[in-house]
Design an enzyme around this catalytic site. Sequence first.
Site, PDB file in Angstrom:
ATOM      1  N   ASP A 168       0.792  -1.473   0.031  1.00  0.00           N
ATOM      2  CA  ASP A 168      -0.088   0.005  -0.186  1.00  0.00           C
ATOM      3  C   ASP A 168       1.211   1.456   0.294  1.00  0.00           C
ATOM      4  OD1 ASP A 168      -2.137   1.803   0.588  1.00  0.00           O
ATOM      5  OD2 ASP A 168      -3.098  -0.131   0.839  1.00  0.00           O
ATOM      6  N   HIS A 210      -4.101   6.542   2.975  1.00  0.00           N
ATOM      7  CA  HIS A 210      -4.241   4.887   3.202  1.00  0.00           C
ATOM      8  C   HIS A 210      -3.588   3.556   3.225  1.00  0.00           C
ATOM      9  CE1 HIS A 210      -5.557   1.508  -0.365  1.00  0.00           C
ATOM     10  NE2 HIS A 210      -6.526   2.024  -0.392  1.00  0.00           N
ATOM     11  N   SER A 432     -11.491  -0.966  -0.568  1.00  0.00           N
ATOM     12  CA  SER A 432      -9.833  -0.953  -0.466  1.00  0.00           C
ATOM     13  C   SER A 432     -10.216  -0.945   1.480  1.00  0.00           C
ATOM     14  CB  SER A 432      -9.238   0.526  -0.232  1.00  0.00           C
ATOM     15  OG  SER A 432      -8.122   0.433  -1.204  1.00  0.00           O
TER      16      SER A 432
END
Length: 490
Positions: A168, A210, A432
Amino acid sequence: MRTKVAAVVGSMLIATSLLAGSGYAKPASQSQAGQASQKQKYVIAFQSSLPANYETLITKAGGKVLRALPELGGLEAESERADFLSNLSGVSGIQAANPELEYKLDEDTAAADGQPVTDIPQDADTYWPYQWDIQRITNNGASYKLETGGTVNSDGTVKHKAVVGVIDTGIDANHPDLKANFLGGVNFVPAGVDASETGDPSDIRDREGHGTHVAGSIAADGKVKGVGPGLGIRSYRVFAAEGGAPTSWIAAAVVQAAKDKVDVINMSIGGYDGIARYTYDGLKYNDVADMLLWKRALQYAVGRNVTVVAAAGNESLNLNDSNAVVDYMNQTYGYLGLTFKSAVKEVPGTLPGVINVSSSNKWSSDKIAFYSNYGSTIDVAAPGGDNGPVYDASRNLDERDFHYRTLSTWPTYLEPYFTSNLRGYALLHGTSMAAPKVAGIAGVIKAAHPEYTPAQVQALIKQTASDLGKPGQDPLFGSGEANIFNALSH
């Protein structure tokens, strides 16, 4: 979080969250990306292993090797020459080669996107009451009494029974909810992408948020709880603040995670490969080399007993409807001169050996989240959140309710994300946010059953999922919404 593409042909890989709304990839020309030269990156797959003279072969064709992937018989190269691909076509041992896309993460401004949630107190001792998603898939925390993924030692450290690798944007390794379970990681972003990138392999600082949010859904143990608050976390950073994440970087991260003996890999990443030929300004291309590297990387991981979980994507597409997928690609990339006609495949979620995850929501047992892809390739769903039932009916942006998104960790050094006024925590939605719930479930299963193979882990997750939607397997939820309490009680 949205993505901008810094080249014009190749595989379409994007981070599959909806941090800033649409979540769609947006291509840009090389000049738009600020590149002074016309250098293009390529991925190349050899028929078997890399030959000893691979650098010489690439140099003679007019290119330069950027990254070798010997475990996968592939490499990433760069060239300014328009005839580079045609020069490679005469090289013995090369199975496929194609141009490679890069992706840029680009956040919208908060002012442009709704009113933040302000009724969650920053100084609360726990945020558990706001974690509807984790409550549901742990049966209100009952699963923690059966297995958390680790045990706390007398000195407060954690003995991890299983480890999840997160490919990620990196991680806030010092976040109070994550640091006890953080076990290190590797950076795959090379030097020079931006001023902060030095190529330091240990630089896994999350510039975007994220990856930290994803990691919290898996293994947070503090104000917020992950699915397995005793699981270990390793971070593999493939996104820069403004740089790209080509397939070769992600493939290298998959290989490294497998070498590090993680039990599970989470990829909240997805996109589309044109397997058949497509055209760009009259020239014909395909993404066969890209697809080969994906398949080889996944085979490498699964062959080393790693369970791989991926997000299904946020384009609201029926992945079984090839015409709809091709139409989406042409509508999204057609203005660049790209034309797709057939055989566009979502990757990595639809590839063999991967648990492909769609996104369920808080308020419906019949509907998945409005953005989630679906189809027969969906294995299970997990809570990824959305904007609530009022927005779902009206699609009026003014009627979004961010309380229906999922709360998890956010880098403590970043400004609050626009959906709330919280520091160190954020409300996000997207596939996600769904995938790491399943990765956490897989990790806890491995902690309870270390002898299980990836196929056995996947089978147990599907067998014990809560059957939402139509009875049995369906294209929205797959086998149902994954549930770790059910899996541990099986």
